[in-house]
Design a protein around this motif. Structure first.
Motif, mmCIF file in Angstrom:
data_model
loop_
_atom_site.group_PDB
_atom_site.id
_atom_site.type_symbol
_atom_site.label_atom_id
_atom_site.label_comp_id
_atom_site.label_asym_id
_atom_site.label_seq_id
_atom_site.Cartn_x
_atom_site.Cartn_y
_atom_site.Cartn_z
ATOM 1 N N ALA A 46 -61.673 -31.677 -64.237
ATOM 2 C CA ALA A 46 -62.953 -32.369 -64.070
ATOM 3 C C ALA A 46 -62.866 -33.451 -62.998
ATOM 4 N N ASP A 47 -61.677 -34.016 -62.827
ATOM 5 C CA ASP A 47 -61.512 -35.063 -61.824
ATOM 6 C C ASP A 47 -61.107 -34.516 -60.453
ATOM 7 N N GLY A 48 -61.113 -33.202 -60.304
ATOM 8 C CA GLY A 48 -60.784 -32.590 -59.024
ATOM 9 C C GLY A 48 -59.318 -32.227 -58.881
ATOM 10 N N SER A 49 -58.494 -32.545 -59.893
ATOM 11 C CA SER A 49 -57.077 -32.227 -59.804
ATOM 12 C C SER A 49 -56.854 -30.739 -60.094
ATOM 13 N N VAL A 50 -55.760 -30.240 -59.572
ATOM 14 C CA VAL A 50 -55.414 -28.838 -59.775
ATOM 15 C C VAL A 50 -54.322 -28.773 -60.836
ATOM 16 N N ARG A 51 -54.561 -27.952 -61.860
ATOM 17 C CA ARG A 51 -53.586 -27.802 -62.946
ATOM 18 C C ARG A 51 -53.159 -26.352 -63.023
ATOM 19 N N THR A 52 -51.890 -26.150 -63.368
ATOM 20 C CA THR A 52 -51.408 -24.796 -63.633
ATOM 21 C C THR A 52 -51.165 -24.657 -65.125
ATOM 22 N N GLY A 53 -51.131 -23.414 -65.604
ATOM 23 C CA GLY A 53 -51.023 -23.153 -67.032
ATOM 24 C C GLY A 53 -49.628 -23.251 -67.604
ATOM 25 N N GLY A 54 -48.584 -23.283 -66.818
ATOM 26 C CA GLY A 54 -47.228 -23.370 -67.343
ATOM 27 C C GLY A 54 -46.382 -22.207 -66.879
ATOM 28 N N SER A 55 -45.274 -22.017 -67.556
ATOM 29 C CA SER A 55 -44.314 -21.000 -67.156
ATOM 30 C C SER A 55 -44.622 -19.664 -67.818
ATOM 31 N N VAL A 56 -44.822 -18.661 -67.010
ATOM 32 C CA VAL A 56 -45.116 -17.312 -67.508
ATOM 33 C C VAL A 56 -43.895 -16.734 -68.205
ATOM 34 N N ALA A 57 -42.728 -16.934 -67.640
ATOM 35 C CA ALA A 57 -41.502 -16.360 -68.203
ATOM 36 C C ALA A 57 -41.193 -16.954 -69.571
ATOM 37 N N LEU A 58 -41.407 -18.235 -69.736
ATOM 38 C CA LEU A 58 -41.125 -18.882 -71.020
ATOM 39 C C LEU A 58 -42.082 -18.386 -72.101
ATOM 40 N N ALA A 59 -43.345 -18.251 -71.765
ATOM 41 C CA ALA A 59 -44.325 -17.760 -72.739
ATOM 42 C C ALA A 59 -44.031 -16.312 -73.119
ATOM 43 N N ARG A 60 -43.689 -15.505 -72.151
ATOM 44 C CA ARG A 60 -43.387 -14.094 -72.430
ATOM 45 C C ARG A 60 -42.101 -13.952 -73.249
#
Length: 83
Positions: A46-60
């Motif tokens: 909402a404040d214009g910052s870019v966020r990523t969702g995290g590590s794909v390998a760790l979740a998998r």
């Protein structure tokens, strides 16, 4: 006919806990796979910052571990029935 109500209640309690535990573990695996699919996407905050969702390998890896534990529990249950 004489029914051992304490033993019946014990079997019911253990069965209920095992069922809830396995369903919960499988659900965590599904959630881990879903997070793994969306973890690579980039979201605009909402404040214009870019966020990523995290590590794909760790979740998998976590999801596969949950599925492996479910399979091990089912295999142990089958072993207990056959033995």
């Amino acid at each position: 006919m004489n029914i051992d109500w304490a033993a019946l209640g014990s079997v019911f309690g253990v069965s209920l806990l095992a069922t809830v535990g396995l369903v919960g573990l499988f659900t965590l695996g599904i959630v881990g796979l879903a997070k793994g699919e969306t973890a690579g996407t980039v979201a605009q905050g909402a404040d214009g910052s870019v966020r990523t969702g995290g590590s794909v390998a760790l979740a998998r890896a976590g999801a596969y571990a949950c599925f492996a534990l479910c399979a091990a529990a089912v295999a142990y249950g089958i072993y207990m029935i056959v033995a």
